[in-house]
Design a protein around this motif. Structure first.
Motif, short mmCIF file in Angstrom:
data_model
loop_
_atom_site.label_atom_id
_atom_site.label_comp_id
_atom_site.label_asym_id
_atom_site.label_seq_id
_atom_site.Cartn_x
_atom_site.Cartn_y
_atom_site.Cartn_z
N THR A 1 0.14 39.03 -7.80
CA THR A 1 0.23 37.61 -9.07
C THR A 1 -1.17 36.95 -9.12
O THR A 1 -0.79 35.75 -10.02
CB THR A 1 0.87 37.00 -7.69
OG1 THR A 1 -0.03 37.08 -6.60
CG2 THR A 1 2.72 36.72 -7.37
N ALA A 2 -2.22 37.54 -8.78
CA ALA A 2 -3.36 37.14 -9.38
C ALA A 2 -3.48 35.66 -8.65
O ALA A 2 -3.87 34.66 -9.72
CB ALA A 2 -3.29 36.86 -10.61
N ASN A 3 -2.84 34.89 -8.10
CA ASN A 3 -2.65 33.83 -7.05
C ASN A 3 -3.19 34.20 -6.07
O ASN A 3 -1.49 34.16 -5.05
CB ASN A 3 -1.78 32.79 -7.52
CG ASN A 3 -2.04 30.99 -7.08
OD1 ASN A 3 -3.25 30.98 -7.14
ND2 ASN A 3 -1.01 30.88 -8.03
N PRO A 4 -4.45 33.91 -5.37
CA PRO A 4 -4.21 34.58 -3.84
C PRO A 4 -3.63 32.89 -2.71
O PRO A 4 -3.93 32.61 -3.27
CB PRO A 4 -5.58 34.96 -3.84
CG PRO A 4 -6.09 33.97 -4.58
CD PRO A 4 -5.52 34.01 -5.86
N GLY A 5 -3.02 33.85 -1.73
CA GLY A 5 -2.46 32.91 -0.80
C GLY A 5 -0.91 32.41 -1.02
O GLY A 5 -0.83 31.26 -0.56
N THR A 6 -0.67 32.79 -2.58
CA THR A 6 0.66 31.70 -3.23
C THR A 6 2.12 32.80 -2.57
O THR A 6 1.53 33.99 -2.25
CB THR A 6 0.48 32.13 -4.08
OG1 THR A 6 0.34 32.90 -4.93
CG2 THR A 6 -0.02 31.22 -4.77
N SER A 7 3.24 32.46 -1.73
CA SER A 7 4.11 33.30 -1.99
C SER A 7 5.26 33.53 -2.52
O SER A 7 5.38 33.01 -4.03
CB SER A 7 4.71 32.20 -0.37
OG SER A 7 5.26 31.53 -1.38
N ALA A 8 5.84 34.04 -2.24
CA ALA A 8 6.99 34.82 -3.46
C ALA A 8 7.78 33.76 -3.64
O ALA A 8 8.03 33.81 -5.41
CB ALA A 8 7.85 35.65 -2.55
N GLU A 9 8.27 32.70 -2.91
CA GLU A 9 9.50 31.29 -3.86
C GLU A 9 8.22 31.01 -4.95
O GLU A 9 8.76 29.89 -5.43
CB GLU A 9 9.24 30.36 -2.00
CG GLU A 9 10.06 31.59 -1.05
CD GLU A 9 11.89 31.40 -1.96
OE1 GLU A 9 11.57 30.54 -3.20
OE2 GLU A 9 12.62 32.20 -1.68
N SER B 1 6.28 38.84 -0.90
CA SER B 1 6.10 38.08 -0.96
C SER B 1 4.69 38.37 0.24
O SER B 1 5.23 39.67 1.04
CB SER B 1 6.27 37.05 0.76
OG SER B 1 5.31 35.22 0.42
N TYR B 2 3.48 37.66 0.89
CA TYR B 2 3.05 38.27 1.74
C TYR B 2 3.08 38.37 3.36
O TYR B 2 2.51 39.46 4.96
CB TYR B 2 1.04 37.95 1.72
CG TYR B 2 1.69 36.32 2.47
CD1 TYR B 2 2.12 35.93 2.94
CD2 TYR B 2 1.43 35.73 0.77
CE1 TYR B 2 2.21 33.99 3.57
CE2 TYR B 2 1.79 33.76 1.42
CZ TYR B 2 2.27 33.83 2.48
OH TYR B 2 2.26 31.89 2.91
N ASP B 3 4.62 37.97 3.77
CA ASP B 3 4.52 38.44 3.96
C ASP B 3 5.79 39.60 4.79
O ASP B 3 6.69 39.82 5.47
CB ASP B 3 5.84 37.07 5.42
CG ASP B 3 6.91 36.78 4.68
OD1 ASP B 3 6.95 36.59 3.41
OD2 ASP B 3 7.08 35.06 5.10
N GLY B 4 6.43 39.98 3.30
CA GLY B 4 6.97 40.96 3.44
C GLY B 4 8.69 40.39 2.54
O GLY B 4 9.25 41.67 2.12
N SER B 5 8.90 39.88 2.68
CA SER B 5 9.78 38.81 2.71
C SER B 5 10.43 39.35 1.02
O SER B 5 9.14 38.98 0.21
CB SER B 5 10.34 37.18 2.61
OG SER B 5 9.36 36.66 1.81
N ILE B 6 11.37 39.77 0.21
CA ILE B 6 11.32 39.64 -1.03
C ILE B 6 13.15 39.23 -1.31
O ILE B 6 13.62 38.17 -1.54
CB ILE B 6 12.45 41.49 -0.79
CG1 ILE B 6 11.12 42.19 -1.09
CG2 ILE B 6 12.14 42.05 -3.35
CD1 ILE B 6 11.82 43.67 -0.99
#
Length: 267
Positions: free
Chosen positions: A134-142, A166-171
């Protein structure tokens, strides 16, 4: 008396000459017949030889044409098989094992149709699956999905992806799989894209993101009858450093492809 004897002798000589002449004509006739018969035999033999030669030529020609046709059909079928992935290792493995990768848990949140992130242009085919970051560290999929959605309002650029992990694995799925996204400028028409979130500046995915990427990729490859070799980094098409960690660490990308193959073989 002497005169009569002389006349009879003359007549006898005439008869002898006539008889000899007749025999000569018969002999000449038989000789000519034999000559004509020999010539006819020779002609018939030549004709039979020519017919045999023509027959052999036609047989050879037929064999050559049959061979060329067989070769053409083989190349055609192999080409079709290669294009459709019928002979791919993944497809054969599914047939042998009677199983295929399961669809991972995905939250469908399709973008609102708009010209900048969801143009609703139909995908005619899918040749590759592209991995991005995403080139935007710390942001979620939502949050990244919301960014794509907001482009329909701001119109500042064109961007979107089919999936965001997302970084928690959610798609989260942002686009239907039969529609084009705006992720790889020169390949939007024949590819599916996956954006991955991350936490660290080096762009390395969390283990949860990595595992979800493996499962999602395996499922997509199975759906489109593709192979791990058909996976691509955004970097592979245009040279953009995306996903950053896999561009700067080629070994990590190769390990991802290996893990993907191992995951498929585990089914």
């Amino acid at each position: 008396m002497e005169r009569q004897r002389t006349e009879r002798q003359g007549e006898e000589l005439d008869l002898i000459d006539i008889s000899r002449a007749g025999k000569g004509r018969q002999k000449a006739s038989r000789s000519g017949y034999r000559s004509r018969t020999a010539e006819e035999v020779r002609i018939r033999r030549k004709r039979r030889k020519r017919r045999r030669q023509k027959k052999v030529f036609h047989i050879l020609l037929l064999l050559i044409l049959t061979g060329l046709l067989a070769l053409f059909l083989f190349l055609l079928l192999r080409n079709i098989a290669g294009k459709k992935g019928i002979e791919s290792t993944w497809k054969l493995q599914e047939i042998i094992n009677g199983s295929r990768p399961e669809k991972p848990e995905i939250t469908e949140e399709f973008l609102t149709p708009n010209p900048y992130s969801r143009p609703q242009t139909k995908l005619k085919k899918v040749k590759n699956i592209f991995v991005h970051y995403t080139a935007n560290p710390g942001t979620s999929a939502e949050q990244n999905r919301s960014y794509f959605e907001n482009l329909g309002v701001t119109g500042e650029t064109s961007a979107s992806a089919h999936f965001v992990i997302s970084y928690d694995g959610s798609i989260v799925q942002c686009l239907p799989l039969d529609e084009m996204g705006y992720a790889v400028k020169t390949r939007n028409e024949d590819s599916v894209s996956i954006e991955c979130c991350y936490l660290d500046e080096d762009g390395k995915f969390t283990d949860a993101t990595y595992q979800s990427l493996l499962k999602l990729s395996a499922w997509l490859l199975s759906e489109y009858h593709l192979k791990p070799a058909d996976m691509r980094r955004h970097y592979d098409e245009g040279g953009k450093k995306c996903p950053l960690y896999y561009v700067e660490h080629e070994d990590a990308w190769e390990q991802f492809l290996t893990d993907l193959e191992d995951l498929k073989n585990s089914y």
